[in-house]
Design a protein around this motif. Structure first.
Motif, PDB file in Angstrom:
ATOM      1  N   LEU A  87     -16.505  50.480  22.124  1.00  0.00           N
ATOM      2  CA  LEU A  87     -15.606  49.594  22.881  1.00  0.00           C
ATOM      3  C   LEU A  87     -16.327  48.316  23.310  1.00  0.00           C
ATOM      4  N   VAL A  88     -17.588  48.448  23.698  1.00  0.00           N
ATOM      5  CA  VAL A  88     -18.388  47.267  24.081  1.00  0.00           C
ATOM      6  C   VAL A  88     -18.597  46.377  22.854  1.00  0.00           C
ATOM      7  N   ASP A  89     -18.942  46.986  21.703  1.00  0.00           N
ATOM      8  CA  ASP A  89     -19.172  46.228  20.472  1.00  0.00           C
ATOM      9  C   ASP A  89     -17.933  45.458  20.046  1.00  0.00           C
ATOM     10  N   ASP A  90     -16.753  46.045  20.295  1.00  0.00           N
ATOM     11  CA  ASP A  90     -15.498  45.388  19.917  1.00  0.00           C
ATOM     12  C   ASP A  90     -15.007  44.406  20.984  1.00  0.00           C
ATOM     13  N   GLY A  91     -15.748  44.272  22.077  1.00  0.00           N
ATOM     14  CA  GLY A  91     -15.365  43.324  23.128  1.00  0.00           C
ATOM     15  C   GLY A  91     -14.226  43.812  23.996  1.00  0.00           C
TER      16      GLY A  91
END
Length: 192
Positions: free
Chosen positions: A54-58
């Motif tokens: 989720l962090v990687d996808d913003g």
């Protein structure tokens, strides 16, 4: 005896986002590893991976404050991230379409050049046949020119194969589809 089916990664991501939206708080990884299994049925061992995705996808933000890393997101905040991803994808599609158009034009030019070379080769063969009884020096020159034209033809054939390969790898377009689109004969091959 029934087998229990696990929760998919997409479902875990959705549940994790719901947790953030419902709570509207900041969390550490340890807190989420305790809360997510109880409230959202996400196995504790997978919380870190789901969170990182989720962090990687913003879609979830993270920030190190002191010695702890905090995670958060709020309803509506992801709209901008999603819109940005859509915008980037649209730019990539437009760029790919532009490159594809350029490749189509290059293929058309190469077809014209190749056809001209084929005509020239046939003319040379006729000349060779016409003068086969005459001057060996003239025949040698004609054969040399024919060889040069054959090499140029093979170079263009190589270029066409390279473009086909590039299109296949870059845009996942099959060779058969490209051949049909650009009227490239399926038996296209190097001249011997």
């Amino acid at each position: 005896m029934s087998k229990r089916k696990g929760v998919s990664l997409d479902e875990k991501r959705t549940r994790m986002l719901q947790l953030f939206y419902e709570r509207r708080e900041f969390f550490t990884l340890k807190e989420l590893e305790k809360i997510a299994p109880k409230e959202k049925g996400i196995v504790g061992q997978s919380v870190k991976d789901v969170l990182q995705a989720l962090v990687d996808d913003g879609l979830v933000r993270s920030e190190k404050i002191g010695t702890s890393v905090y995670f958060w997101t709020f309803p509506g905040e992801n709209i901008t991230a999603i819109e940005q991803r859509i915008s980037e994808a649209t730019k990539k599609i437009v760029g790919a379409e532009f490159k594809l158009q350029k490749l189509k034009e290059a293929c058309e030019r190469e077809k014209v050049v190749k056809e001209k070379l084929r005509v020239k080769e046939n003319q040379l063969k006729l000349q060779i046949a016409k003068f086969s009884d005459t001057d060996p020096e003239a025949i040698a020159k004609i054969e040399k020119r024919a060889q040069e034209y054959k090499e140029v033809t093979n170079t263009w054939t190589d270029n066409i194969f390279a473009i086909q390969s590039w299109c296949k790898n870059k845009f996942d377009i099959s060779q058969e589809c490209l051949n049909k689109q650009f009227n490239i004969p399926s038996d296209l091959d190097y001249k011997e």
